[in-house]
Design a protein around this motif. Structure first.
Motif, PDB file in Angstrom:
ATOM      1  N   PRO A 170       0.881  -0.976   0.104  1.00 29.02           N
ATOM      2  CA  PRO A 170      -0.077   0.008  -0.104  1.00 29.02           C
ATOM      3  C   PRO A 170       0.915   1.204  -0.098  1.00 29.02           C
ATOM      4  O   PRO A 170       1.894   1.093   0.330  1.00 29.02           O
ATOM      5  N   LEU A 171       0.298   2.247  -0.490  1.00 27.52           N
ATOM      6  CA  LEU A 171       1.080   3.627  -0.582  1.00 27.52           C
ATOM      7  C   LEU A 171       1.812   3.976   0.578  1.00 27.52           C
ATOM      8  O   LEU A 171       3.172   4.248   0.704  1.00 27.52           O
ATOM      9  N   ARG A 200       9.402   2.347   2.929  1.00 25.06           N
ATOM     10  CA  ARG A 200      10.330   1.391   2.685  1.00 25.06           C
ATOM     11  C   ARG A 200      11.114   1.770   1.474  1.00 25.06           C
ATOM     12  O   ARG A 200      12.297   1.187   1.523  1.00 25.06           O
ATOM     13  N   ILE A 201      10.914   2.984   0.723  1.00 23.10           N
ATOM     14  CA  ILE A 201      11.778   3.292  -0.282  1.00 23.10           C
ATOM     15  C   ILE A 201      12.502   4.119   0.299  1.00 23.10           C
ATOM     16  O   ILE A 201      13.792   4.661  -0.512  1.00 23.10           O
ATOM     17  N   PRO A 208      -0.549   8.569  -7.569  1.00 25.33           N
ATOM     18  CA  PRO A 208       0.220   8.904  -6.265  1.00 25.33           C
ATOM     19  C   PRO A 208       1.489   8.103  -5.997  1.00 25.33           C
ATOM     20  O   PRO A 208       2.367   8.804  -5.380  1.00 25.33           O
ATOM     21  N   VAL A 209       1.546   6.924  -6.554  1.00 21.32           N
ATOM     22  CA  VAL A 209       3.140   6.242  -6.621  1.00 21.32           C
ATOM     23  C   VAL A 209       4.097   6.914  -7.432  1.00 21.32           C
ATOM     24  O   VAL A 209       5.244   7.179  -6.881  1.00 21.32           O
ATOM     25  N   VAL A 210       3.705   7.380  -8.652  1.00 20.77           N
ATOM     26  CA  VAL A 210       4.876   7.921  -9.316  1.00 20.77           C
ATOM     27  C   VAL A 210       5.214   9.094  -8.760  1.00 20.77           C
ATOM     28  O   VAL A 210       6.358   9.367  -8.793  1.00 20.77           O
ATOM     29  N   VAL A 226       3.740  -1.154   6.815  1.00 13.75           N
ATOM     30  CA  VAL A 226       2.596  -2.068   6.458  1.00 13.75           C
ATOM     31  C   VAL A 226       3.507  -2.947   5.251  1.00 13.75           C
ATOM     32  O   VAL A 226       3.636  -2.636   4.264  1.00 13.75           O
ATOM     33  N   ARG A 227       3.174  -4.167   5.550  1.00 14.44           N
ATOM     34  CA  ARG A 227       3.578  -5.263   4.691  1.00 14.44           C
ATOM     35  C   ARG A 227       2.319  -6.380   4.412  1.00 14.44           C
ATOM     36  O   ARG A 227       1.882  -6.800   5.543  1.00 14.44           O
ATOM     37  N   PRO A 228       1.976  -6.666   3.144  1.00 13.82           N
ATOM     38  CA  PRO A 228       1.004  -7.454   3.020  1.00 13.82           C
ATOM     39  C   PRO A 228       1.228  -8.833   3.277  1.00 13.82           C
ATOM     40  O   PRO A 228       0.367  -9.675   3.734  1.00 13.82           O
ATOM     41  N   GLU A 229       2.653  -9.226   3.365  1.00 17.46           N
ATOM     42  CA  GLU A 229       3.078 -10.429   3.844  1.00 17.46           C
ATOM     43  C   GLU A 229       2.722 -10.719   5.425  1.00 17.46           C
ATOM     44  O   GLU A 229       2.837 -11.932   5.879  1.00 17.46           O
TER      45      GLU A 229
END
Length: 116
Positions: free
Chosen positions: A18-19, A25-26, A49-51, A75-78
């Motif tokens: 998610p955003l 994380r970046i 929004p991601v760009v 937040v991590r989906p895993e």
């Protein structure tokens, strides 16, 4: 980029982040890694929004910002196991009531057999 490029992305679960999780994380990525993600995003989903997020981070890195450790708790989906759905239960539900008759919302409705 091809699907093989997906396996070489700096964030292996990139497509599922998610955003809010991506933003954190970046921070640990170099400018080359952010450029790779930006090119992948533009070629695939092209989410505005991601760009914008990746572009802003890339600008900051080019202006001299250093990669940091980022937020390991992002937040991590895993990391499943989060409870979803409504917290409503019989204990928190309102008392049942008859819907009001049309035109008079301040009066409770009466069954048809009880009208006079």
């Amino acid at each position: 980029m091809t699907d093989s490029a997906h396996s070489t992305l700096p964030l292996p679960d990139y497509d599922h982040l998610p955003l809010g999780g991506l933003e954190s994380r970046i921070r640990s990525l170099s400018s080359d890694e952010v450029e790779t993600l930006l090119a992948y995003e533009r070629a695939h989903a092209h989410r505005v929004p991601v760009v914008e997020l990746l572009g802003t981070r890339l600008d900051r890195l080019r202006a001299g910002a250093e990669p940091t450790s980022g937020d390991p708790g992002a937040v991590r989906p895993e990391q499943g196991g989060h409870r979803t759905g409504s917290p409503v239960s019989p204990a928190t539900s309102p008392q049942p009531m008859s819907p009001p008759p049309h035109g008079t919302p301040d009066q409770r409705g009466r069954p048809k057999g009880n009208r006079t």
